[in-house]
Write an enzyme that holds these catalytic residues in place. Structure first.
Site, PDB file in Angstrom:
ATOM      1  N   HIS A  11       6.395  -8.430   6.851  1.00 46.05           N
ATOM      2  CA  HIS A  11       6.065  -7.030   6.587  1.00 46.05           C
ATOM      3  C   HIS A  11       4.640  -6.676   7.027  1.00 46.05           C
ATOM      4  CE1 HIS A  11       3.334  -7.984   3.286  1.00 46.05           C
ATOM      5  NE2 HIS A  11       4.215  -8.909   2.931  1.00 46.05           N
ATOM      6  N   ARG A  13       0.822  -4.553   6.525  1.00 43.09           N
ATOM      7  CA  ARG A  13      -0.267  -4.758   5.567  1.00 43.09           C
ATOM      8  C   ARG A  13      -0.159  -3.850   4.349  1.00 43.09           C
ATOM      9  NH1 ARG A  13      -6.735  -3.747   6.511  1.00 43.09           N
ATOM     10  NH2 ARG A  13      -6.225  -1.818   5.380  1.00 43.09           N
ATOM     11  N   ALA A  15      -2.487  -2.928   0.468  1.00 42.90           N
ATOM     12  CA  ALA A  15      -3.832  -3.002  -0.110  1.00 42.90           C
ATOM     13  C   ALA A  15      -4.098  -4.394  -0.682  1.00 42.90           C
ATOM     14  CB  ALA A  15      -3.986  -1.940  -1.195  1.00 42.90           C
ATOM     15  N   TYR A  16      -3.060  -5.066  -1.203  1.00 42.53           N
ATOM     16  CA  TYR A  16      -3.253  -6.427  -1.710  1.00 42.53           C
ATOM     17  C   TYR A  16      -3.553  -7.395  -0.574  1.00 42.53           C
ATOM     18  CZ  TYR A  16      -1.997  -5.995  -6.682  1.00 42.53           C
ATOM     19  OH  TYR A  16      -1.997  -5.722  -8.014  1.00 42.53           O
ATOM     20  N   GLU A  85       9.739 -12.349  -1.460  1.00 41.26           N
ATOM     21  CA  GLU A  85       8.670 -13.327  -1.363  1.00 41.26           C
ATOM     22  C   GLU A  85       8.798 -14.381  -2.459  1.00 41.26           C
ATOM     23  OE1 GLU A  85       6.804 -15.186   0.098  1.00 41.26           O
ATOM     24  OE2 GLU A  85       4.926 -14.141   0.554  1.00 41.26           O
TER      25      GLU A  85
END
Length: 221
Positions: A11, A13, A15-16, A85
């Site tokens: 995937h 980007r 913010a994490y 994930e």
């Protein structure tokens, strides 16, 4: 019968990712750079691989990345929770430094390639099995001339590729993870061959320098 080609795409980007926080199965959306990456990566992937079927993790960051590619090839996206994930349990949302400070011994085990005894952390072997099961289940609906594009996550893809190559993800660490919106390309081996899949290419992307890719479109100005 099975697809002749499998492409596993990480995937874009979030913010994490930008803040170097461990995402795991927290459902984080793409950030502005991620949305740009998704579109650029979709264009590049569509130029080299036209999917017969697009399947995605059901987490938003993967779904939206998959949708960008699917629009280029005129397909819908099928979601599958088995492609999520790796779960990192109580570590999710934390930075590496925060984990090291609060769980120094377990962090050392993790960074050395071991399995940290931490609540909710999924083993690499478990991730590899569920990923392989999901990927092959979808591949087996296709024919040798077909291409399956799977949109998933960094650790999950690493474990899946390792297992598909006939290696033990619990002990073999020779595969470097993917950058955002980069992919691995596997081809089916000949009948009866071992392993059943061969790695053709790994960590392929849209061709931008990595610093530009991570910084986004403004870095090009």
């Amino acid at each position: 019968m099975t697809a002749g080609t499998i492409v596993l795409l990480r995937h874009a980007r979030t913010a994490y990712n930008a803040g170097l926080r461990l995402q795991g199965q927290i459902d984080i959306p793409l950030d502005e750079v991620g949305r740009w990456q998704a579109e650029q990566g979709a264009t590049a992937l569509a130029a080299s691989h036209k999917a017969t079927l697009v399947v995605s993790s059901d987490l938003e960051r993967a779904r939206d990345t998959a949708a960008a590619y699917a629009r280029h090839v005129g397909l819908d996206v099928l979601t599958d929770a088995g492609l999520r994930e790796r779960s990192f349990g109580i570590w999710e949302g934390l930075t590496d430094a925060e984990i090291a400070e609060r769980w120094p011994a377990e962090h050392a085990v993790w960074r050395s390639g071991g399995e940290p005894p931490v609540e909710g952390v999924e083993s690499k072997a478990t991730v590899a099995r569920r990923m392989e099961e999901s990927v092959l289940r979808h591949a087996e609906t296709l024919s040798p001339g077909d291409t399956l594009v799977v949109v998933s996550h960094g650790s999950a893809i690493t474990q899946a590729v390792t297992r598909l190559l006939g290696l033990d993800p619990a002990v073999w660490r020779g595969l470097h993870g993917l950058h955002n919106v980069h992919w691995s390309h596997l081809r089916a081996s000949g009948p009866g061959a071992t392993p059943a899949w061969r790695l053709v290419a790994h960590n392929v992307g849209a061709g931008y320098p990595l610093d530009t890719w991570q910084s986004g479109p403004e870095a090009r100005q």
